[in-house]
Write an enzyme that holds these catalytic residues in place. Structure first.
Site, PDB file in Angstrom:
ATOM      1  N   HIS A 235      33.346  58.596  87.680  1.00 44.90           N
ATOM      2  CA  HIS A 235      32.734  59.877  86.911  1.00 44.90           C
ATOM      3  C   HIS A 235      31.140  59.750  87.278  1.00 44.90           C
ATOM      4  CE1 HIS A 235      30.464  61.258  83.315  1.00 44.90           C
ATOM      5  NE2 HIS A 235      31.962  61.644  82.757  1.00 44.90           N
ATOM      6  N   CYS A 273      33.127  66.259  86.081  1.00 43.54           N
ATOM      7  CA  CYS A 273      32.484  66.382  84.524  1.00 43.54           C
ATOM      8  C   CYS A 273      31.653  67.452  84.682  1.00 43.54           C
ATOM      9  CB  CYS A 273      31.906  65.176  84.411  1.00 43.54           C
ATOM     10  SG  CYS A 273      31.106  65.240  82.747  1.00 43.54           S
ATOM     11  N   HIS A 300      36.553  66.606  83.146  1.00 43.23           N
ATOM     12  CA  HIS A 300      35.796  66.670  81.743  1.00 43.23           C
ATOM     13  C   HIS A 300      35.406  68.000  81.725  1.00 43.23           C
ATOM     14  CE1 HIS A 300      35.292  62.085  81.552  1.00 43.23           C
ATOM     15  NE2 HIS A 300      36.341  62.381  81.562  1.00 43.23           N
ATOM     16  N   ASP A 353      35.263  67.739  76.665  1.00 48.05           N
ATOM     17  CA  ASP A 353      34.352  66.611  76.589  1.00 48.05           C
ATOM     18  C   ASP A 353      33.110  67.022  75.676  1.00 48.05           C
ATOM     19  OD1 ASP A 353      33.328  64.234  77.206  1.00 48.05           O
ATOM     20  OD2 ASP A 353      32.073  64.945  79.181  1.00 48.05           O
ATOM     21  N   HIS A 354      33.025  66.018  74.473  1.00 51.41           N
ATOM     22  CA  HIS A 354      31.932  66.095  73.601  1.00 51.41           C
ATOM     23  C   HIS A 354      32.403  67.492  72.770  1.00 51.41           C
ATOM     24  CE1 HIS A 354      29.052  63.598  76.153  1.00 51.41           C
ATOM     25  NE2 HIS A 354      30.246  63.042  76.061  1.00 51.41           N
ATOM     26  N   TYR A 370      31.915  62.738  70.043  1.00 49.91           N
ATOM     27  CA  TYR A 370      33.408  62.603  69.882  1.00 49.91           C
ATOM     28  C   TYR A 370      34.063  62.671  68.384  1.00 49.91           C
ATOM     29  CZ  TYR A 370      33.389  61.359  74.611  1.00 49.91           C
ATOM     30  OH  TYR A 370      33.343  61.356  76.168  1.00 49.91           O
TER      31      TYR A 370
HETATM   32  C1  DNO Z   1      30.637  60.406  78.110  1.00 46.68           C
HETATM   33  C2  DNO Z   1      31.670  59.716  78.777  1.00 46.68           C
HETATM   34  C3  DNO Z   1      31.208  58.829  79.872  1.00 46.68           C
HETATM   35  C4  DNO Z   1      32.487  58.174  80.698  1.00 46.68           C
HETATM   36  C5  DNO Z   1      32.155  57.092  81.573  1.00 46.68           C
HETATM   37  C6  DNO Z   1      33.369  56.829  82.416  1.00 46.68           C
HETATM   38  O1  DNO Z   1      31.082  61.021  77.091  1.00 46.68           O
HETATM   39  O2  DNO Z   1      32.279  61.144  79.500  1.00 46.68           O
HETATM   40  O3  DNO Z   1      30.993  57.441  78.793  1.00 46.68           O
HETATM   41  O4  DNO Z   1      33.550  57.876  80.035  1.00 46.68           O
HETATM   42  O5  DNO Z   1      30.796  57.267  82.175  1.00 46.68           O
HETATM   43  O6  DNO Z   1      33.096  55.587  82.888  1.00 46.68           O
END
Ligand code: DNO
Length: 396
Positions: A235, A273, A300, A353-354, A370
């Protein structure tokens, strides 16, 4: 051949239920065994137990996020060799249980960082925000990191001073809490003294050295992942630049190229991401996706607004600075390419994501970012965009 829709679930204490997740239109859970201390082996029993729980609730599990990397491995001190052996065992156990995609990160000490996890929008929802001056105020006047002023301009130092002088004790406590005592998204907690010690461990570790440590880790882990049929996907850094004087090594296209080519293998891949990479204006996301498309094993999707003063704020999934249309179009084309090649992994798992905290969720507690409704809205928007693109390309 759309993306596989997944949802991050934090375990039994998560306020989003399996029923909510299924109603959101998701087939697969992304989760982690967060009760296992960093560095220890994820046992087959533990993995199977979590898998059964998910399957008994009508969902599947084949992506884990994250298997955390112990600080000893990142700094190559203490028990790092043993922790790498433990990590290998976890990978073998995951592979044997059908968990074939492992997301992890190599950020020193802190995973993702924000200065405000409850930033109110005009419409009443709240979002996550990073304000450089608030961060600098913490760094310079709360943490009082040695030589910290070298990392900021004169104007930034004086704005941070003004900012700090206006903070009351509660403000100081909550800024500290959000930055070190309650790192968003993890159960790791540091006291100020522990945090300073953790920073000290990086005193002699620059970008070059941290890259060497990552390469060593990969050279040990990837052969095991290949045998276990597990795809590792790192990530990116969030934010994608150095903070608190710590080196960051997964922030740009060149960084990703370095780490993927350090151990050439389809099992050495990337979590693409858009939210993390997208904070840098010099990261051209559609182009970056295409450059590494072959090795993107997990996606993501989210977007941020950034300004020229180093601040950024999470936006709606189709708003903000990310060209989500172009990114998803490239993903759709890549998936089709993989399908033509006969690759089994042609449908790439993605998660919204989020998301904003909004509506009925405002009264509930979630890991920052989340919530249920905000992520569900994001998922709906992204799915609609994907559908339209597939349709226009005659691919659905
Ligand atoms: C945040 C996430 C990160 C991710 C880590 C992976 O929302 O995308 O915390 O899980 O960096 O190791």
């Amino acid at each position: 051949m759309s993306m596989i829709k997944t949802w991050r679930w934090y375990g039994e204490h998560d306020n989003v239920s399996f029923s909510d997740i299924k109603q959101a239109g998701v087939s697969d859970i992304v989760t982690s065994l967060s009760h296992v201390p960093y560095g220890e082996v994820w046992s087959k029993d533990d993995i199977q137990k979590r898998k059964k729980l998910i399957e008994n609730n009508g969902l599947k599990w084949f992506v884990t996020e994250s298997v955390p990397i112990h600080e000893d491995i990142k700094t190559q001190t203490g028990n790092y060799k043993q922790f790498i052996e433990n990590y290998k065992k976890s990978i073998e156990n995951l592979g044997a249980s059908g968990i074939k995609i492992v997301c992890y990160n190599f950020m020193p000490i802190m995973d993702w960082t924000r200065t405000n996890i409850n930033y109110k929008l005009e419409n009443g929802a709240s979002t996550l925000r990073f304000e450089l001056i608030a961060f600098a105020a913490f760094d310079l006047f709360i943490l009082r990191r040695e030589n910290a002023e070298k990392d900021y301009t004169k104007d930034q130092v004086s704005s941070a001073k003004n900012y700090f002088e206006k903070l009351n004790d509660d403000d100081i406590e909550s800024l500290t809490e959000v930055l070190i005592a309650n790192l968003p998204g993890t159960d790791e907690k540091y006291t100020m003294a522990e945090f300073k010690n953790a920073l000290d461990r990086y005193k002699h570790i620059d970008v070059k050295k941290l890259k060497e440590h990552l390469n060593y880790f990969l050279s040990e882990i990837i052969p095991v992942a290949e045998k276990a049929g597990v795809k590792m996907c790192i990530h990116p850094d969030d934010p994608p630049y150095p903070i608190l004087g710590l080196p960051r090594i997964v922030s740009t296209s060149e960084d990703v190229n370095d780490l993927l080519s350090s151990v050439e293998s389809p099992n050495n891949g990337l979590t693409f991401c858009t939210g993390s990479f997208g904070v840098r204006a010099d990261n051209d996301l559609p182009k970056m996706f295409n450059r590494f498309a072959d090795k993107v094993h997990f996606i993501h999707l989210r977007s941020t607004f950034r300004d020229t003063s180093g601040n950024f704020q999470e936006a709606t999934h189709l708003g903000g600075d990310v060209d989500m249309y172009a990114v998803i179009k490239n993903i759709v084309i890549e998936q089709n390419r993989r399908k033509q090649e006969g690759r089994e992994d042609h449908a790439i798992p993605m998660r919204p994501d989020h998301g904003f905290q909004m509506m009925g969720d405002l009264e509930k507690n979630f890991y920052p970012g989340y919530s249920c409704i905000g992520r569900m809205k994001g998922l709906a928007e992204l799915t609609g965009l994907e559908y339209g693109i597939e349709k226009s390309l005659n691919l659905n």
